[in-house]
Enzyme design. Structure first.
Site, PDB file in Angstrom:
ATOM      1  N   HIS A  24      34.482  85.697  36.462  1.00  0.00           N
ATOM      2  CA  HIS A  24      35.364  85.709  37.628  1.00  0.00           C
ATOM      3  C   HIS A  24      36.741  85.088  37.376  1.00  0.00           C
ATOM      4  O   HIS A  24      37.759  85.766  37.352  1.00  0.00           O
ATOM      5  CB  HIS A  24      34.693  84.974  38.794  1.00  0.00           C
ATOM      6  CG  HIS A  24      33.334  85.482  39.158  1.00  0.00           C
ATOM      7  ND1 HIS A  24      33.104  86.713  39.725  1.00  0.00           N
ATOM      8  CD2 HIS A  24      32.108  84.906  39.028  1.00  0.00           C
ATOM      9  CE1 HIS A  24      31.808  86.875  39.933  1.00  0.00           C
ATOM     10  NE2 HIS A  24      31.179  85.793  39.518  1.00  0.00           N
TER      11      HIS A  24
HETATM   12  O1  RIB Z   1      32.405  83.625  43.381  1.00  0.00           O
HETATM   13  C1  RIB Z   1      32.878  83.222  42.120  1.00  0.00           C
HETATM   14  C2  RIB Z   1      33.644  81.945  42.218  1.00  0.00           C
HETATM   15  O2  RIB Z   1      32.777  80.915  42.667  1.00  0.00           O
HETATM   16  C3  RIB Z   1      34.184  81.449  40.863  1.00  0.00           C
HETATM   17  O3  RIB Z   1      35.367  80.736  41.077  1.00  0.00           O
HETATM   18  C4  RIB Z   1      33.124  80.517  40.373  1.00  0.00           C
HETATM   19  O4  RIB Z   1      33.631  79.474  39.524  1.00  0.00           O
HETATM   20  C5  RIB Z   1      32.657  79.913  41.663  1.00  0.00           C
HETATM   21  O5  RIB Z   1      33.530  78.835  41.952  1.00  0.00           O
END
Ligand code: RIB
Ligand code: CA
Length: 313
Positions: A242
């Site tokens: 992500h």
């Molecule tokens: O949904 C993904 C996000 O949530 C990313 O930033 C991961 O690190 C968590 O914080």
């Protein structure tokens, strides 16, 4: 001219890769500071992890400043089930030998933005938006001084990952997210709609391990831990990566596609709290407030990350 950035982050293995890739790109990104927020794990862990990361990268001149330890109004929700108890489980990074800079992360954001020429500083937000919202509330003048906020958060076509309706970062502090999307600051959102296509397959993790440096080894170890939950959940050939989409967008925006649309945040409903209501097809007359990234080139994304992590010790 390198883009001056402040990270706001809850490291978190994927945050770690985003930060390391940025530290490996000094010609394009000048990291003025790393502000920590509670999210994946409590604040003492996210701060400790940020310190471990700047040491791993050999960049201890980059200050780490602790921010908010809870959302604006709600109880903190964490994600140890994904990231482990420390948030960087999988790696064996040593205890940090440096300390966080005294002061509060929100004040660091405000003071740093005010101290630089308007339009020259970007916030790269990788976690719940508590610090960002509080900085905008405490110092409304910074909204007109920020170059942009590039954030990982939200979901529309891919729906939620912490509830059926909401992505984790927005879910944890929906009031903060609502303040950010209403701020008027130029926003780039990297939602699950694009991050779910950026999958850390075995060959891609092996490429990090094969770099032969400590950073590559640590990245491979971290991702090999954090993938377990998502592989079981989604059954894909790799877990979505992500937060590095934020760094990659700053480095190579041409790898991504999206459109300028209106995004609003659900804060009233218990069932859909934190949902990002993205008017992707323009069915309302609500004014566009974010560049919403829908897709990206996964092979080029991983090649870019690997190339930049390779430059670290
Ligand atoms: O949904 C993904 C996000 O949530 C990313 O930033 C991961 O690190 C968590 O914080
Ligand atoms: Ca994060």
């Amino acid at each position: 001219m390198a883009e001056k950035v402040i990270f706001d982050t809850d490291p978190g293995q994927d945050d770690a890769v985003a930060i390391l890739a940025a530290l490996g790109s000094p010609a394009e990104i000048e990291v003025l500071g790393i502000v920590t927020v509670a999210g994946n794990i409590p604040i003492h862990h996210t701060t400790r992890n940020a310190l471990r990361l700047v040491e791993l990268a050999g960049r201890t001149e980059v200050p780490v400043i602790q921010g908010c330890d809870r959302p604006l109004v709600r109880r903190l929700v964490t994600a140890e089930h994904v990231h482990g108890q420390t948030g960087l489980d999988g790696s064996d990074l040593p205890e940090p030998s440096i300390a966080a800079r005294p002061g509060h992360g929100v004040d660091f954001i405000v003071e740093t933005v005010r101290a630089h020429e308007a339009g020259t500083i970007s916030l790269l937000a990788l976690g719940p938006l508590t610090n960002v919202a509080l900085a905008l509330q405490k110092a409304p003048d910074i909204a007109g001084r920020l170059k942009r906020i590039v954030l990982m958060g939200g979901a529309y076509f891919e729906v939620g990952n912490i509830t059926p309706a909401a992505e984790f970062n927005i879910y944890v502090d929906p009031e903060a997210a609502a303040m950010v999307v209403a701020s008027g600051v130029p926003l780039v959102m990297l939602p699950l709609d694009v991050t779910h296509a950026m999958r850390s397959t075995k060959p891609r993790i092996a490429a990090f391990a094969g770099l032969g440096n400590r950073a590559g080894e640590a990245v491979a170890a971290m991702l090999s831990f954090s993938e377990v939950y998502d592989l079981r959940k989604y059954g894909w050939d790799g877990a979505p990566l992500h937060d590095p989409c934020v760094t990659a967008y700053v480095l190579a925006p041409h790898l991504f596609e999206g459109r300028h649309i209106n995004v609003e945040i659900e804060t009233a409903s218990a069932l859909t709290r934190g949902m990002t209501v993205a008017d992707y097809w323009g069915v309302t007359d609500r004014a566009p407030n974010a560049f919403y990234v829908r897709s990206g080139d996964a092979d080029a994304f991983f090649a870019l990350l690997t190339e930049r992590i390779a430059t670290l010790p």
